[in-house]
Motif scaffolding. Structure first.
Motif: not given
Length: 262
Positions: A7, A12, A183, A203, A223
């Motif tokens: 991540f 995030v 991510v 995202t 998510l």
């Protein structure tokens, strides 16, 4: 090989920029008596620069140095930036620990899914390590935070959009790039991850919704956490069609479709 889920931090794990970093920067400017105050629009431009120290260094134009009464010596200026950044990090971390920045939908859920399935977990960020660890513990809890390797701050000389921090993460985790899902929330982060050859889910966050995410394996608004906060799919080039939330099965399928795990 063992798969890994890596991540980014800011934007995030939590949408930290508007309500965390920006006020911490402005409080720091006031604390040091610096003639600057970043508006939300100013900060949107500043965010194109990777790294907090680097954003502060961008202030050091000849005019700003004169107005702020700063020394002209480059070494003294670097020392001043270091002091500013330490103060900003302290103020930001206090906001995180006070619970002012809630975790984004789906993060805690997918972290536990990945851990239970034997995936490795990491964070790769340009932010200071102390800031990253504070956000991580706040969002997933102290016990789950211990599952993570953290690669942050000045751990590499070149920051995002350079791929260095992700290349370091791959090496240190001992995994193949084809076994990693990242991510991210920004175009710079996406470029860094894709530059390291990694499958990347985006995202979007409050400052990045209008950026170019060409090259992402999937773009969603979060998510997702059913039933209260379902995700909204924005780009789905591989047609994985997450229904309400991105799951570990979604990520495994993306690895298969992008040349990763079978």
């Amino acid at each position: 090989m063992t798969p890994a889920l890596v991540f980014d931090c800011d934007g995030v794990l939590a949408d930290t920029e508007r309500d965390g970093h920006l006020p911490a920067f402005n409080e720091t400017f006031e604390h040091f008596g610096l003639p600057v105050h970043w508006s939300e629009d100013d900060y949107a431009s500043v965010l194109r620069i990777g790294g907090g120290k680097e954003r502060l260094t961008s202030l050091l134009t000849p005019d700003f140095v004169t107005r702020a009464g700063l020394p002209s010596d480059p070494e003294a200026q670097r020392a001043a930036v270091t002091d500013w950044h330490a103060e900003k990090t302290r103020r930001y971390t206090a906001r995180v620990r006070a619970g002012d920045l809630p975790g984004r939908p789906g993060i805690a859920r997918i972290v536990h899914e990945a851990h239970d399935a034997g995936w490795l977990l990491a964070v790769a960020s340009t932010s200071a390590e102390s800031s990253v660890r504070a956000v991580l513990e706040h969002v997933v809890g102290q016990d789950a935070a211990a599952w993570f390797a953290v690669f942050a701050g000045d751990v590499v000389p070149r920051k995002k959009p350079a791929p260095d921090v992700y290349e370091l993460a791959v090496r240190e985790l001992g995994v193949s790039p084809t076994d990693v899902v990242v991510v991210e929330d920004s175009a710079n982060g996406l470029r860094a991850a894709v530059g390291a050859g990694l499958t990347t889910v985006v995202t979007i966050s409050s400052y990045t919704a209008d950026e170019d995410f060409t090259g992402a394996a999937l773009v969603v608004d979060s998510l997702g956490d059913l039933p209260d906060t379902p995700d909204r799919v924005l780009q789905d080039p591989h047609h994985v069609e997450p229904t309400g939330q991105v799951t570990l099965d979604t990520l495994t399928e993306l690895l298969r479709l992008t040349g990763g795990r079978p």
